[in-house]
Structures are given as C-alpha cells and as structure tokens.
Motif scaffolding. Structure first.
Motif, PDB file in Angstrom:
ATOM      1  N   THR A 211       0.817  -1.218   0.000  1.00  0.00           N
ATOM      2  CA  THR A 211       0.000   0.000   0.000  1.00  0.00           C
ATOM      3  C   THR A 211       0.851   1.269   0.000  1.00  0.00           C
ATOM      4  O   THR A 211       0.458   2.269  -0.581  1.00  0.00           O
ATOM      5  N   THR A 226      -2.671  -4.985  -9.579  1.00  0.00           N
ATOM      6  CA  THR A 226      -2.347  -5.984  -8.560  1.00  0.00           C
ATOM      7  C   THR A 226      -3.347  -7.122  -8.616  1.00  0.00           C
ATOM      8  O   THR A 226      -4.538  -6.885  -8.785  1.00  0.00           O
ATOM      9  N   GLU A 228      -3.922 -11.413  -6.947  1.00  0.00           N
ATOM     10  CA  GLU A 228      -3.424 -12.444  -6.032  1.00  0.00           C
ATOM     11  C   GLU A 228      -3.694 -13.807  -6.650  1.00  0.00           C
ATOM     12  O   GLU A 228      -4.740 -14.407  -6.426  1.00  0.00           O
TER      13      GLU A 228
ATOM     14  N   MET B   1      -7.764 -17.456  -7.476  1.00  0.00           N
ATOM     15  CA  MET B   1      -8.504 -16.218  -7.228  1.00  0.00           C
ATOM     16  C   MET B   1      -7.747 -15.073  -7.868  1.00  0.00           C
ATOM     17  O   MET B   1      -6.533 -14.992  -7.791  1.00  0.00           O
ATOM     18  N   SER B   2      -8.441 -14.216  -8.543  1.00  0.00           N
ATOM     19  CA  SER B   2      -7.779 -13.075  -9.173  1.00  0.00           C
ATOM     20  C   SER B   2      -8.649 -11.839  -8.978  1.00  0.00           C
ATOM     21  O   SER B   2      -9.783 -11.796  -9.425  1.00  0.00           O
ATOM     22  N   MET B   3      -8.094 -10.876  -8.258  1.00  0.00           N
ATOM     23  CA  MET B   3      -8.890  -9.689  -7.939  1.00  0.00           C
ATOM     24  C   MET B   3      -8.126  -8.429  -8.326  1.00  0.00           C
ATOM     25  O   MET B   3      -7.356  -7.901  -7.533  1.00  0.00           O
ATOM     26  N   PRO B   4      -8.293  -7.992  -9.589  1.00  0.00           N
ATOM     27  CA  PRO B   4      -7.582  -6.784  -9.979  1.00  0.00           C
ATOM     28  C   PRO B   4      -7.948  -5.629  -9.057  1.00  0.00           C
ATOM     29  O   PRO B   4      -9.102  -5.468  -8.689  1.00  0.00           O
ATOM     30  N   LEU B   5      -6.963  -4.882  -8.673  1.00  0.00           N
ATOM     31  CA  LEU B   5      -7.212  -3.756  -7.781  1.00  0.00           C
ATOM     32  C   LEU B   5      -6.290  -2.628  -8.177  1.00  0.00           C
ATOM     33  O   LEU B   5      -5.103  -2.813  -8.327  1.00  0.00           O
ATOM     34  N   ARG B   6      -6.854  -1.501  -8.394  1.00  0.00           N
ATOM     35  CA  ARG B   6      -6.023  -0.342  -8.665  1.00  0.00           C
ATOM     36  C   ARG B   6      -6.439   0.771  -7.716  1.00  0.00           C
ATOM     37  O   ARG B   6      -7.491   1.382  -7.915  1.00  0.00           O
ATOM     38  N   PRO B   7      -5.664   1.024  -6.674  1.00  0.00           N
ATOM     39  CA  PRO B   7      -6.066   2.045  -5.715  1.00  0.00           C
ATOM     40  C   PRO B   7      -6.172   3.413  -6.382  1.00  0.00           C
ATOM     41  O   PRO B   7      -5.480   3.698  -7.352  1.00  0.00           O
ATOM     42  N   PRO B  77      -3.589   0.007   6.274  1.00  0.00           N
ATOM     43  CA  PRO B  77      -3.183  -0.224   4.881  1.00  0.00           C
ATOM     44  C   PRO B  77      -2.249  -1.407   4.719  1.00  0.00           C
ATOM     45  O   PRO B  77      -2.324  -2.119   3.723  1.00  0.00           O
ATOM     46  N   ILE B  78      -1.366  -1.636   5.692  1.00  0.00           N
ATOM     47  CA  ILE B  78      -0.369  -2.687   5.511  1.00  0.00           C
ATOM     48  C   ILE B  78      -0.969  -4.072   5.732  1.00  0.00           C
ATOM     49  O   ILE B  78      -0.850  -4.952   4.888  1.00  0.00           O
ATOM     50  N   ARG B  82      -6.052  -1.862   3.035  1.00  0.00           N
ATOM     51  CA  ARG B  82      -7.092  -0.886   2.753  1.00  0.00           C
ATOM     52  C   ARG B  82      -6.610   0.530   3.065  1.00  0.00           C
ATOM     53  O   ARG B  82      -6.017   0.747   4.115  1.00  0.00           O
ATOM     54  N   PRO B  83      -6.857   1.484   2.151  1.00  0.00           N
ATOM     55  CA  PRO B  83      -6.521   2.869   2.491  1.00  0.00           C
ATOM     56  C   PRO B  83      -7.502   3.418   3.527  1.00  0.00           C
ATOM     57  O   PRO B  83      -8.626   2.924   3.652  1.00  0.00           O
ATOM     58  N   GLN B 143     -11.426 -10.313   3.087  1.00  0.00           N
ATOM     59  CA  GLN B 143     -10.366 -11.219   3.542  1.00  0.00           C
ATOM     60  C   GLN B 143     -10.295 -11.255   5.068  1.00  0.00           C
ATOM     61  O   GLN B 143      -9.435 -10.605   5.676  1.00  0.00           O
TER      62      GLN B 143
END
Lengths: 244, 436
Positions: A211, A226, A228, B1-7, B77-78, B82-83, B143
């Motif tokens: 993050t 990103t 997983e 499992m594949s969860m694209p994420l772009r903050p 976040p770490i 999550r922001p 999660q």
C-alpha cells in the motif's frame, strides 16, 4: 581477525614483470613508488617493495586501486548499486552468507551487488560465479575489501533492462521481494523501475499488497495492477504511464 | 482467485497522520512515567484514589489507546490492504481525543465529576469517529484473516469500554448502575485490557512478527484459540466480576488459554525466524511478551483467590500494562516511527539519489538504554507496589521515568529527520525548488 592469507601470499610472490605484463598501467604506479620495471622485472613484489623501502601493503593497495574497473561497472549509478557491508556481522562472529544470498536473490534489473568484507571472500566468487555473476575486487585496506558482483554477460549501463536470472521473458521482468523486511521491498522496486523502458513491464512478486508503494509509483508516473493468483502471493505489474 | 485492484491515485497513507498520534502517545508515556514517582505515596495504598485513576487513564488512554489508534492508521493499509477512508476525519478525531483525554486525566486528578462526564462524552465522540472511519475503510472487505477478525473484536471491545467508562462517569454524578463500585470498576478495567487491547495486540503481532522477524506466519489453529479464548472468555469473566462470581474462574481460564496460544505463536515465530540478529524494537516486543507469564500468573492467582488485596492488584496492573502492553507498544513504535519518517522524507528519493537505510535513522545505544531502564523499572515497580513501600516505589518510578525519557530521546532522534526535511521544504518552496 580470521584473515585468509593466500591471496596476499600469491601477490607477494608475483614478479614485477608479471604484474606489468597483466596490467601495463601498473608500471607507472610502481615507478611512482620507486620500483623500476626495467631493472627489477625479475623481483617479486615483496622483494621489490623491500628494495624500494615501500610497505608491501601500500604497494598492493596502490596496485589494487589501479586495477581497471570492468566496462560493465563503469558509470553504474548509485541507485543501481546495492551495498551490503558484512564487516560488523563477521566481527560479531556472525555468518553473513544468508544476507548476501538474500540480496543476490532480489537483485534488481541491471543492479550490482557491492559486498564489503574484512577479507577477500574467495569462496563467494565460486558460489556466485555458478549463478552467472562476475566479480571485481577492490582492496581498500588489509582488512577492508569491496567486491562488486554483476551479471557477467549483461552490461550494467544503458537503458535496456536485463531480466533477472531465470524469470525474464521478453519485455517482462520479474522481481521477487518476498521475505524481505520492510521497507526493503519498496526500495528494490523503486530502484528498478527507474530503469524501466517504455512498454516494458516489471512484475513484482510480493507477500502482501504494498500500500505504501502505490503512491510512490503514481507520483513517478507509473501505472500498476495488482492481483493475487494464489494465497500468499501478491503480483504487481508495473509499467510506465503513457504520458511519459 | 484473481482480484484486480487499482487504488485511487492519492489514496496512499499519510505518514504524518499516525506520527501525530504516536508522538502524542509517547509524550503521555513520559508524563505517566514521571508521575509514578510523584504519586508514590498513593501507589503504596489502595488503587481507588483520584490521582491513581488519573495516572491509569493517562497510561491507558493517552499512551496505550492513542498508540493503537495512531498505529492502526498505518497498520490498516499494511495488514488489511485498505486505504484510510478519510484522513481529514482522522485529523479531527486526533484533536478530539487529545482534548478529551487531557480533560479526563485533569478531572480525575481534581476529582471533579461533572467535568469528567463531559470529557468522557467527548472521548466517546472521538472513538465513534474512529470506528466510523474504520467501518467506511473496510466496506466490502472480504479477507477475514485472523488479524482482521482480532482487530474487529478489539474495536468492539473499544466501543464497549468507552460506553462502560461513560456510564461509570455518569454514575458518579447521578448513580444508576446496579451492584457495588469496585466489581464494576474491575469489569471496566478487564474489558479495556482483555476486550480492547489484548485482541488488538494478538491480531497485529500475528502479522508484524513475521514481517520483521522474517518468519513464517503462525499456525492457523493458534489464531483460532486466541480468538475464541478472548471472544468467549472475556464476556464470561465480566459476567463473573459484576454478577456471578462463579464465572470468574472459567472466564479467566479461557483468557489464559488464549494468552498461552499467543505466547506459543510468538515463541514459534521467534524460533523459526530467518533474521539472525534482533534489533531493539524486536527485543522490546519480545521482552513485553515475556511479561505475559508473570502478568497472567498474577491474574490467575487473583481469579483463584490465591492472591488478593489492592497491592497485588496494582502489581498485576503494572505487569500487564507497564510490562506486556507498554513494552510491546514501545517496541512497535521503534519500528513504526522510523519507517514512517523514512517513508515521508526519503521514500520519494529512492532510486533517484542515495538514501539512508531505515536502521541508520535509529540510535541503538539510546534504544538499548531505554530497554534496560524500562524493563528494570517495570519489574521494580511491580515488586515495590506489591510491598507497599513508598520510598522504594519512588525509586522504581525514577528508573521508569529515566527509561521513558531515553525512549522519547530515541524517537526524537528519528523525528529530527522529519523536522530537518520540513525545514528544507520551507526554504525550497518559495524559490520554486522541488524537494526531492
């Protein structure tokens, strides 16, 4: 101190003529110290140093500094040098091998590893040589050595990134930062992406979503995705944004 | 499992936000440690004294709660990926919490109860804002790892502790709570310690230890034992304290099992670590974990009626709050604060210019001194309050205060990088120079 004397003895027994034959520039260095190549070519370095009244250490030091840096290591920017000082570890009786191998495993594209040790780590040359690393040794003092490890065939300069060993495919390179203590993964990634060419992609393998890395990437104009693919593996694909 | 994420761009965590909380918490720690010597006469008597209540809330709210809330803005976040939903709200929350904690400590000290109710209400507002921010940050979160569940349990404990505290304060002005005062007070203390702080420490350390020790994650069953032990044990223990004394022992035993599982996971991670040498931050947290044994033993002794009396209860509080929790938090701060400062000052320069390593920001000699003094001071204080000798308590307080000052100095040495950087930016900005 546990010091391996063999390299020192080898040097001591080499003749002035042999040294100049291997490295013509050494003639000038020795002349500056009062050692005459013409008349004393048959003398060993130990004998020549004694005859000229020069400490052998000083002579070896000067010759070591004189040894030309390989072309692959010329102009390697600071950002691509990963420095690992293991002198304190060894002084404490520790074993720095794991640290060195961890650093080697996560060495970025075109990066070089500079190990600083209190003696010349000759066995390491063989271990890393088998992994495709060449080395260049710099003797700073009798108990202070810098050894530069670089991927032998790959030039360390220029813009074209060199894929990390075994993982690169075409214009995609892989950087595995799993198992590194924060903020080392971020440091490795930010060092490497500076050398990413437009269109090239860096795949970072991480053990969590980084993050704190994302804002740094965005601030530098990189785009990232990103996912997983499996539990415990987070994959971040990074490439330069189109505007840059 | 594949969860694209772009903050979202700019959604990155601000290092200054948690630092604000952590700096205020460290200041509260120093004040609390300095106050120990001052209130030594009261510490040799019964714990139900306005000055001791002020000291306790300075430690539990000012030091422990502010630390955890501040760290959660970095940890969220770490460890949860999550922001933070609203940093602006968090900044407001900081000032509300700081003002309310100062108000509560002052009103406890002065024994002015209407003012205490107002400060407690303000504190509840600040905590509500934190929980709101957290809930919004975790919208759609899927999660639910051990850490996430433990943190959720801890936040539930925080909300209940705040409500309970508000009720206790209101009860001072207009009595309405049933039952005797001291058992209700004991329930409040245990709700805070076991319902709020304990699950947070269990959950966060399960992620933080592997991160810094470079060890495998603890076994899943150990996590389940910790969660169930706390989730089941704490309500039973509280019910025992306020209503059915027969429930105290089973509740306490469930918590002891959870604590043993936590200790087991820490030992396992430490044994299987790849990191050969421990820095002082890790030594602090591991020393804190070692205090679990005497703290749990004393607590169990009290539950079994093998031990009794206000002095033993005070020693128990010192071992749990001053030993386990405080040393764990101090160790975490010695890891978190250098990271945040390094990230803020040097993160943007990585890859572009030589930067110091995170370790180079710290001062190991100061950290070692703080570790020696705080560990010794805590052991001395627990022993001397159990004995009830004012002069010895004061001596232990002095050792503790010196340790807290050394700890604060170690943090200050790290923070000066931030101050120096801010100074450079102030000079560079008007000249149109961009830093870095």
């Amino acid at each position: 101190m546990d010091h391996n004397p063999k390299p020192l003895l080898d040097q001591f027994q080499r003749t002035v003529g042999e040294v100049v034959r291997d490295d013509p520039g050494a003639r000038e260095v020795m002349a500056d110290m009062g050692i005459n190549h013409c008349c004393g070519a048959h003398l060993t370095l130990g004998e020549a140093a004694g005859a000229a009244g020069v400490p052998l250490d000083a002579l070896l030091d000067a010759l070591s500094r004189r040894r030309e840096r390989p072309a692959a290591l010329r102009d390697v920017p600071e950002a691509r040098q990963v420095h690992l000082d293991v002198r304190a570890d060894i002084a404490r009786g520790g074993e720095p091998f794991v640290r060195i191998m961890t650093a080697v495993r996560s060495l970025g594209i075109g990066a070089v590893l500079v190990v600083r040790a209190p003696f010349e780590p000759v066995p390491l040359y063989d271990v890393l040589g088998k992994r495709g690393f060449a080395h260049w040794t710099e003797r700073r003092a009798a108990d202070d050595w810098s050894i530069w490890f670089y991927r032998g065939a790959a030039p360390a300069t220029g813009n074209a990134p060199t894929p990390p060993v075994g993982d690169g495919r075409g214009d995609r390179s892989v950087l595995d930062v799993r198992g590194l203590e924060p903020p080392e993964p971020m440091v490795r990634v930010l060092q490497v992406i500076e050398w990413l060419t437009p269109g090239a992609e860096l795949e970072v393998r991480h053990d969590r979503r980084p993050t704190f890395l994302y804002p740094q990437l965005e601030e530098r104009g990189f785009v990232h995705e990103t996912d997983e693919p499996e539990p415990g593996l987070v994959r971040i694909r990074i490439r330069r944004g189109e505007s840059r | 499992m594949s969860m694209p994420l772009r903050p979202r761009p700019g959604a990155g965590p601000s290092p200054v936000l948690p630092l604000r909380f952590l700096a205020a918490a460290a200041a509260a720690y120093v004040l609390a440690a300095l106050a120990v010597a001052w209130v030594a006469p009261e510490l040799s008597g019964h714990y139900y004294h306005p000055r001791l209540l002020a000291l306790t809330h300075l430690a539990t709210l000012g030091w422990i709660t502010l630390s955890i809330l501040g760290a959660s803005y970095q940890i969220l976040p770490i460890v949860l990926g999550r922001p933070v939903w609203s940093e602006r709200l968090a900044r407001w929350q900081f000032w509300i919490l700081a003002a309310s904690i100062a108000g509560m400590v002052a009103h406890f000290h002065l024994a002015t109860w209407p003012g205490l109710v107002a400060a407690a209400a303000l504190l509840a507002t600040g905590i509500t804002l934190h929980l709101l921010n957290l809930a919004m940050s975790l919208r759609g979160f899927r999660q639910w790892t051990f850490t996430a569940r433990a943190m959720l349990l801890g936040y539930a404990g925080l909300a209940l502790t705040a409500l309970f505290g508000l009720a206790l304060a209101a009860n001072r002005v207009r009595p309405f709570l049933p039952g005797s005062l001291l058992p209700t007070l004991h329930a409040h203390v245990h709700l805070a310690l076991l319902g709020w702080v304990t699950p947070m420490v269990f959950g966060v350390m399960a992620r933080v230890y592997p991160l810094f020790l470079l060890s495998p994650e603890p076994a899943a069953w150990l996590g389940r034992v910790q969660l169930w032990g706390v989730a089941v044990g704490v309500p039973i223990l509280l019910a025992g304290l306020v209503a059915v004394p027969g429930l105290i022992l089973p509740g306490a035993l469930a918590v002891v099992v959870a604590t043993a599982a936590h200790a087991g996971s820490v030992i396992d991670m430490t044994r299987r670590r790849k990191r050969p040498a421990l820095d002082w931050g890790l030594r602090f947290t591991l020393t804190g974990a070692a205090f679990l044994l005497p703290a749990t033993g004393t607590g169990l002794g009290l539950a079994l009626d093998l031990l009794s009396g206000p002095r033993v209860a005070l020693a128990y509080a010192v071992l749990a709050l001053g030993g386990w929790i405080s040393l764990t938090i101090a160790g975490m701060m010695l890891k978190i604060v250098p990271f945040l400062v390094w990230y803020r000052v040097y993160g943007p320069r990585v890859g572009r210019a030589p930067v110091p390593t995170m370790a180079q920001l710290s001062s190991p000699p100061l950290e070692a001194l703080a570790h020696a003094l705080l560990t010794t001071g805590t052991v001395l204080l627990a022993t001397t309050v159990a004995l009830g000798e004012t002069a010895w308590i004061r001596g232990a307080g002095v050792v503790l205060a010196l340790g807290a000052l050394a700890f604060a100095a170690a943090l200050a040495r790290v923070l000066r990088h931030l101050i120096a950087s801010a100074r450079v930016e102030r000079v560079a900005a008007p000249a149109g120079i961009r830093v870095p």
